[in-house]
Enzyme design. Sequence first.
Site, short mmCIF file in Angstrom:
data_model
loop_
_atom_site.label_atom_id
_atom_site.label_comp_id
_atom_site.label_asym_id
_atom_site.label_seq_id
_atom_site.Cartn_x
_atom_site.Cartn_y
_atom_site.Cartn_z
N GLY A 283 0.76 -1.25 0.00
CA GLY A 283 0.00 0.00 0.00
C GLY A 283 0.78 1.29 0.00
O GLY A 283 0.20 2.37 -0.22
N PRO B 248 4.54 -5.32 -0.66
CA PRO B 248 4.61 -4.13 -1.49
C PRO B 248 4.56 -4.46 -2.98
O PRO B 248 5.14 -5.46 -3.42
CB PRO B 248 5.98 -3.54 -1.13
CG PRO B 248 6.80 -4.74 -0.77
CD PRO B 248 5.85 -5.70 -0.09
N GLY B 249 3.86 -3.65 -3.74
CA GLY B 249 3.88 -3.77 -5.19
C GLY B 249 4.42 -2.48 -5.77
O GLY B 249 5.57 -2.37 -6.19
N ARG B 250 3.58 -1.45 -5.72
CA ARG B 250 3.90 -0.16 -6.34
C ARG B 250 5.22 0.43 -5.86
O ARG B 250 6.00 0.97 -6.66
CB ARG B 250 2.76 0.82 -6.02
CG ARG B 250 2.83 2.11 -6.78
CD ARG B 250 1.75 3.10 -6.29
NE ARG B 250 0.49 2.50 -6.02
CZ ARG B 250 -0.56 2.49 -6.86
NH1 ARG B 250 -0.46 3.06 -8.04
NH2 ARG B 250 -1.70 1.92 -6.52
N ARG C 144 -4.43 3.64 -15.89
CA ARG C 144 -4.59 4.36 -14.62
C ARG C 144 -5.21 5.76 -14.77
O ARG C 144 -6.13 6.10 -14.01
CB ARG C 144 -3.26 4.44 -13.86
CG ARG C 144 -2.61 3.07 -13.61
CD ARG C 144 -1.48 3.12 -12.59
NE ARG C 144 -2.00 3.43 -11.28
CZ ARG C 144 -1.93 4.60 -10.70
NH1 ARG C 144 -1.31 5.59 -11.29
NH2 ARG C 144 -2.47 4.79 -9.52
N TYR D 287 -8.64 5.85 -12.76
CA TYR D 287 -8.64 6.46 -11.42
C TYR D 287 -8.33 7.96 -11.48
O TYR D 287 -7.98 8.54 -10.44
CB TYR D 287 -7.56 5.82 -10.54
CG TYR D 287 -7.44 4.31 -10.61
CD1 TYR D 287 -8.41 3.49 -10.03
CD2 TYR D 287 -6.35 3.72 -11.22
CE1 TYR D 287 -8.28 2.11 -10.09
CE2 TYR D 287 -6.21 2.34 -11.27
CZ TYR D 287 -7.20 1.55 -10.71
OH TYR D 287 -7.06 0.18 -10.76
N CYS E 135 -10.72 4.77 -29.16
CA CYS E 135 -11.97 5.42 -29.56
C CYS E 135 -12.85 5.71 -28.35
O CYS E 135 -13.94 5.16 -28.22
CB CYS E 135 -12.68 4.50 -30.56
SG CYS E 135 -14.22 5.16 -31.14
N GLU E 136 -12.34 6.47 -27.41
CA GLU E 136 -13.13 6.87 -26.24
C GLU E 136 -12.67 8.25 -25.79
O GLU E 136 -11.47 8.52 -25.74
CB GLU E 136 -12.94 5.88 -25.08
CG GLU E 136 -13.45 4.50 -25.41
CD GLU E 136 -14.06 3.78 -24.23
OE1 GLU E 136 -14.47 4.43 -23.25
OE2 GLU E 136 -14.14 2.54 -24.33
N TYR F 74 1.01 -1.52 -12.17
CA TYR F 74 -0.35 -1.48 -12.71
C TYR F 74 -0.39 -0.76 -14.06
O TYR F 74 -1.35 -0.09 -14.40
CB TYR F 74 -1.33 -0.85 -11.70
CG TYR F 74 -1.17 -1.46 -10.33
CD1 TYR F 74 -1.59 -2.76 -10.08
CD2 TYR F 74 -0.55 -0.76 -9.29
CE1 TYR F 74 -1.41 -3.34 -8.83
CE2 TYR F 74 -0.37 -1.34 -8.04
CZ TYR F 74 -0.80 -2.62 -7.82
OH TYR F 74 -0.62 -3.20 -6.59
#
Length: 431
Positions: A243, A286-288, A323, A327, A354-355, A383
Amino acid sequence: MILPPHLSIRDGHLFIGEHDTVDLAGRFGTPLYVTDENRIRENYRRLADALSARYPKVQVLYAAKANGNLAILRILAGMGAGADVFSAGELDLALQAGMRPEVLLFNGSSKSPRDLALAVATDVRVSVDSLDELSQLNAAAASAGKTVEIAFRVNPAIEVPTHPKIATGLATSKFGIPAGQVLDAYREALACSNVRPVGIHCHIGSQILEVEPFARETAVLIDLARDLADIGVPLEFIDIGGGLGVPYRRGIDRAPTPEEYADAVMPVFTAGVKELGIEPALWVEPGRSLVGDSTILLTRVNSVKEAHRTFANVDAGFNLLARPAMYDSYHEVVAANRADSPAEREYTIAGPICETGDLLAKDRKLPALSAGDLIAVLDAGAYGFAMSSQYNGRPRCPEALVRDGDVALMRRAETIDDLITTMTTPAWQEE
Ligand code: LLP
């Protein structure tokens, strides 16, 4: 903007480690993810050292979901990491990378019968998320004639300062067993023939830029450990999850250092276990904070358009970095081939999807851009590729790894053929 130490500007070009991003983009094409192996090693070492200096039994379980490339997992396995795995695929990658089963935790709030059987077969620890899962796992272990070591995932009902979609320890979250019910869950586990409760697990959310919520979480786990001691659960590990955030707004955000994180969590942890007279390992996931800043996404400007805003239309969009669209996340962007030119215009960096929401960065001051210029999106290691898709019929881009003077692909580019390779033709469409 303050660049992280592995990024630099030399003669107007952005470098990653010793490598000119303009050359990398020329050699491998764009879009291109580029990761600096040394940065991952530094991030890992600093966190592991900060924690181990304060308590002897620490185990880092890398959150494989952040970046599941085998080359990344191999780097971390070599440094002693285990992994938090959330699927059969992540479990397989972690084992292939050489991680030992005893330092793998199979997480997840919705495991299938196949997942449970696989966990039993591979002798990993399982973070159990419900009583239903507990009884299914016990049955799977019994039919294999084995005993599975488990933790329960606790929902501590802790609010965290982050995007609501990535806060996982809220009372309303789908994850974990409410702290008030968890003791009964352990009683039930103790009564199971083929399950052995040996740990307790929690994860409160992601991209958290304060340390105080982690200290509160640890206090909740220590309180539960006290109750578990009373009912005779021999705790071998207490897992406080991951986190810790990264400073995406470089020069504005401030992320806690590993030492500050350790200073917040460890006194609560060590005082707690000392008082209880137990010596469980401290696990972190931990990841990020290990991989986030190690990686850039290089994307080429296809065209520039003056409209309501000035758009720089690039060749990477939310198909490759979800991301910002998902988010509203902020990632710094650098004009990689003219990085020391004055920032004189505001650009919105728009992807090819196309968005309307396919914007990587909004209203950023950059040097004057034109078609062919190279943009680097920073802090794309966590991510990023992991959440990519083939939406709009776009093959995924390659990933390169650099280490000192070396550079190699750690994933080739997908081709148009890769888009259709898994498709099959219904019999009635065959001629
Ligand atoms: N442990 C568990 C059980 C988790 O669910 C996660 C992340 C981690 C550890 C690692 O958290 P970290 O240290 O990376 O914050 N896609 C979102 C983030 C989702 C996080 C999911 N769980 C994003 O791009 O911000």
